[in-house]
Motif scaffolding. Structure first.
Motif, mmCIF file in Angstrom:
data_model
loop_
_atom_site.group_PDB
_atom_site.id
_atom_site.type_symbol
_atom_site.label_atom_id
_atom_site.label_comp_id
_atom_site.label_asym_id
_atom_site.label_seq_id
_atom_site.Cartn_x
_atom_site.Cartn_y
_atom_site.Cartn_z
ATOM 1 N N VAL A 156 -9.682 0.402 11.665
ATOM 2 C CA VAL A 156 -9.152 1.547 12.402
ATOM 3 C C VAL A 156 -10.120 1.814 13.551
ATOM 4 C CG1 VAL A 156 -10.320 3.234 10.895
ATOM 5 C CG2 VAL A 156 -8.354 3.934 12.264
ATOM 6 N N ARG A 157 -9.589 2.061 14.723
ATOM 7 C CA ARG A 157 -10.416 2.200 15.926
ATOM 8 C C ARG A 157 -10.886 3.637 16.139
ATOM 9 N NH1 ARG A 157 -11.803 -2.984 17.543
ATOM 10 N NH2 ARG A 157 -9.970 -4.357 17.354
ATOM 11 N N THR A 158 -12.028 3.760 16.816
ATOM 12 C CA THR A 158 -12.564 5.082 17.156
ATOM 13 C C THR A 158 -12.168 5.443 18.579
ATOM 14 O OG1 THR A 158 -14.622 4.088 17.952
ATOM 15 C CG2 THR A 158 -14.575 4.793 15.655
ATOM 16 N N ASP A 159 -11.145 6.237 18.712
ATOM 17 C CA ASP A 159 -10.748 6.712 20.043
ATOM 18 C C ASP A 159 -10.534 8.217 20.026
ATOM 19 O OD1 ASP A 159 -8.435 6.932 18.608
ATOM 20 O OD2 ASP A 159 -7.265 5.520 19.799
ATOM 21 N N GLY A 160 -11.250 8.881 19.107
ATOM 22 C CA GLY A 160 -11.128 10.318 19.000
ATOM 23 C C GLY A 160 -9.984 10.775 18.126
ATOM 24 N N GLN A 161 -9.237 9.809 17.565
ATOM 25 C CA GLN A 161 -8.054 10.147 16.792
ATOM 26 C C GLN A 161 -8.409 10.576 15.377
ATOM 27 O OE1 GLN A 161 -9.350 7.238 16.756
ATOM 28 N NE2 GLN A 161 -8.681 5.995 15.037
ATOM 29 N N THR A 162 -7.434 11.157 14.705
ATOM 30 C CA THR A 162 -7.563 11.457 13.286
ATOM 31 C C THR A 162 -7.024 10.277 12.487
ATOM 32 O OG1 THR A 162 -7.328 13.836 13.625
ATOM 33 C CG2 THR A 162 -6.845 13.003 11.425
ATOM 34 N N PHE A 163 -7.758 9.850 11.487
ATOM 35 C CA PHE A 163 -7.327 8.732 10.649
ATOM 36 C C PHE A 163 -7.398 9.167 9.189
ATOM 37 C CE2 PHE A 163 -11.843 8.485 10.753
ATOM 38 C CZ PHE A 163 -12.240 7.911 9.544
ATOM 39 N N GLY A 192 -11.866 -2.431 0.424
ATOM 40 C CA GLY A 192 -10.893 -3.046 1.321
ATOM 41 C C GLY A 192 -9.637 -2.248 1.565
ATOM 42 N N PHE A 193 -9.631 -0.971 1.213
ATOM 43 C CA PHE A 193 -8.440 -0.144 1.385
ATOM 44 C C PHE A 193 -8.154 0.109 2.867
ATOM 45 C CE2 PHE A 193 -12.171 2.421 0.559
ATOM 46 C CZ PHE A 193 -12.140 3.389 1.540
ATOM 47 N N LEU A 194 -6.944 0.571 3.160
ATOM 48 C CA LEU A 194 -6.547 0.842 4.543
ATOM 49 C C LEU A 194 -7.510 1.830 5.203
ATOM 50 C CD1 LEU A 194 -2.668 1.152 4.167
ATOM 51 C CD2 LEU A 194 -3.938 -0.731 5.218
ATOM 52 N N ASN A 195 -7.881 1.521 6.445
ATOM 53 C CA ASN A 195 -8.768 2.362 7.263
ATOM 54 C C ASN A 195 -10.204 2.404 6.752
ATOM 55 O OD1 ASN A 195 -6.505 2.912 8.803
ATOM 56 N ND2 ASN A 195 -6.177 4.945 7.937
ATOM 57 N N SER A 196 -10.583 1.446 5.933
ATOM 58 C CA SER A 196 -11.948 1.440 5.386
ATOM 59 C C SER A 196 -12.963 0.801 6.322
ATOM 60 C CB SER A 196 -11.979 0.712 4.042
ATOM 61 O OG SER A 196 -11.604 -0.649 4.176
ATOM 62 N N ALA A 197 -12.505 0.278 7.467
ATOM 63 C CA ALA A 197 -13.415 -0.348 8.431
ATOM 64 C C ALA A 197 -13.240 0.317 9.791
ATOM 65 C CB ALA A 197 -13.165 -1.850 8.531
ATOM 66 N N LEU A 198 -13.930 1.425 9.991
ATOM 67 C CA LEU A 198 -13.884 2.120 11.280
ATOM 68 C C LEU A 198 -14.720 1.333 12.282
ATOM 69 C CD1 LEU A 198 -12.800 4.856 12.475
ATOM 70 C CD2 LEU A 198 -15.110 5.739 12.129
ATOM 71 N N LEU A 199 -14.182 1.135 13.482
ATOM 72 C CA LEU A 199 -14.841 0.242 14.439
ATOM 73 C C LEU A 199 -14.740 0.796 15.858
ATOM 74 C CD1 LEU A 199 -16.241 -2.574 14.430
ATOM 75 C CD2 LEU A 199 -14.010 -3.561 14.932
ATOM 76 N N THR A 200 -15.884 0.865 16.550
ATOM 77 C CA THR A 200 -15.903 1.263 17.955
ATOM 78 C C THR A 200 -15.482 0.070 18.819
ATOM 79 O OG1 THR A 200 -18.171 0.564 18.464
ATOM 80 C CG2 THR A 200 -17.888 2.739 17.415
ATOM 81 N N PRO A 201 -15.204 0.302 20.099
ATOM 82 C CA PRO A 201 -14.955 -0.826 20.994
ATOM 83 C C PRO A 201 -16.184 -1.739 21.069
ATOM 84 C CG PRO A 201 -14.229 1.227 21.998
ATOM 85 C CD PRO A 201 -15.012 1.595 20.779
ATOM 86 N N VAL A 217 -22.677 7.628 23.270
ATOM 87 C CA VAL A 217 -21.624 7.691 22.266
ATOM 88 C C VAL A 217 -20.807 6.407 22.321
ATOM 89 C CG1 VAL A 217 -19.517 8.867 21.532
ATOM 90 C CG2 VAL A 217 -21.477 10.203 22.309
ATOM 91 N N ALA A 218 -20.742 5.714 21.175
ATOM 92 C CA ALA A 218 -19.976 4.472 21.092
ATOM 93 C C ALA A 218 -18.547 4.721 20.656
ATOM 94 C CB ALA A 218 -20.661 3.504 20.134
ATOM 95 N N GLY A 219 -18.332 5.779 19.855
ATOM 96 C CA GLY A 219 -16.986 6.077 19.398
ATOM 97 C C GLY A 219 -16.969 7.321 18.529
ATOM 98 N N GLU A 220 -15.796 7.976 18.460
ATOM 99 C CA GLU A 220 -15.629 9.184 17.664
ATOM 100 C C GLU A 220 -14.285 9.138 16.939
ATOM 101 O OE1 GLU A 220 -17.054 12.993 19.622
ATOM 102 O OE2 GLU A 220 -16.714 11.741 21.402
ATOM 103 N N ALA A 221 -14.216 9.814 15.807
ATOM 104 C CA ALA A 221 -12.968 9.911 15.068
ATOM 105 C C ALA A 221 -13.077 11.075 14.088
ATOM 106 C CB ALA A 221 -12.667 8.617 14.326
ATOM 107 N N ILE A 222 -11.919 11.513 13.593
ATOM 108 C CA ILE A 222 -11.869 12.629 12.640
ATOM 109 C C ILE A 222 -11.199 12.136 11.362
ATOM 110 C CG2 ILE A 222 -10.945 14.932 12.207
ATOM 111 C CD1 ILE A 222 -10.952 15.333 15.273
ATOM 112 N N ALA A 223 -11.848 12.393 10.246
ATOM 113 C CA ALA A 223 -11.352 11.924 8.952
ATOM 114 C C ALA A 223 -10.396 12.942 8.329
ATOM 115 C CB ALA A 223 -12.520 11.677 8.007
ATOM 116 N N SER A 224 -9.299 12.430 7.786
ATOM 117 C CA SER A 224 -8.364 13.248 7.037
ATOM 118 C C SER A 224 -8.217 12.647 5.644
ATOM 119 C CB SER A 224 -6.990 13.271 7.732
ATOM 120 O OG SER A 224 -6.031 13.931 6.937
#
Length: 209
Positions: free
Chosen positions: A41-48, A111-120, A200-207
């Motif tokens: 899942v990418r870090t673009d400021g989104q909620t994941f 290995g669950f969905l969204n378990s690998a958060l990654l910046t650009p 800052v390399a990347g940001e995201a919000i966890a849900s």
């Protein structure tokens, strides 16, 4: 920059203090596991979304490298790596503990969905330059992890050689190189910020659902 990703290799217990904080033995050789590409899942400021019904979810911030060409005997890290990023290896810690007790594989915990958060990915300046800059993870503007690749138990060069020998290593592969001390529990709504030095390399919000 966008990079094609083939395999996701991850390294466990590659910082002494992290191994100690989880009461794990420091390994004698690199400890590898993998995640499916669907975990990214990418870090673009989104909620994941992360699982909220399977016990504690822990963050583990890491320096991530992208391989740009097939491995060949004697290849140096500076020749093989064509990009770098920061990432978070999310772990279902309670699930992992049960799996370890039973001697089962870690896939359900890692290995669950969204378990690998990654910046650009950004340009790779070489190992020497990278060793002069710390990477950090802030949770809700508070620094919780700080690491430097010079603190690794197994160097990037050693990781590449081990991975190539035992699992193969080709263009498009990425390696999450291990997390420093300071891992902790994610809460619903946490704002995660990964930094390379002061940038800052990347940001995201966890849900948690």
């Amino acid at each position: 920059m966008e990079k094609a990703i083939s395999n996701i290799f991850c390294v466990g217990r590659n910082y002494v203090l992290h191994a100690q904080e989880l009461s794990n033995a420091v390994p004698d050789s690199p400890l590898f596991f993998s995640k499916p590409t669907h975990a990214i899942v990418r870090t673009d400021g989104q909620t994941f979304t992360l699982p909220g019904d399977q016990g504690d979810v822990h963050y583990e911030a890491e320096w991530v490298i992208h391989i740009g060409r097939p491995y060949f005997p004697g290849a140096k890290a500076d020749e093989l790596i064509d990009g770098m990023a920061l990432g978070i290896d999310f772990t279902l810690r309670d699930t992992q503990s049960v799996l370890k007790e039973k001697g089962y594989p870690w896939l359900a915990a890692k290995g669950f969905l969204n378990s690998a958060l990654l910046t650009p990915f950004t340009d790779f300046p070489g190992l020497e330059a990278c060793s002069k800059i710390d990477f950090t993870l802030n949770v809700n503007d508070k620094e919780v992890q700080r690491g430097n690749i010079s603190q690794m138990i197994f160097s990037p060069q050693a990781l590449l050689e081990f991975c190539a020998k035992h699992y193969g290593l080709d263009a498009g592969d990425v390696i999450f190189t291990g997390t420093p001390a300071g891992v902790g529990k994610i809460a619903d709504g946490d704002h995660l910020t990964l930094k390379w030095g002061t940038e800052v390399a990347g940001e995201a919000i966890a849900s948690l659902n």
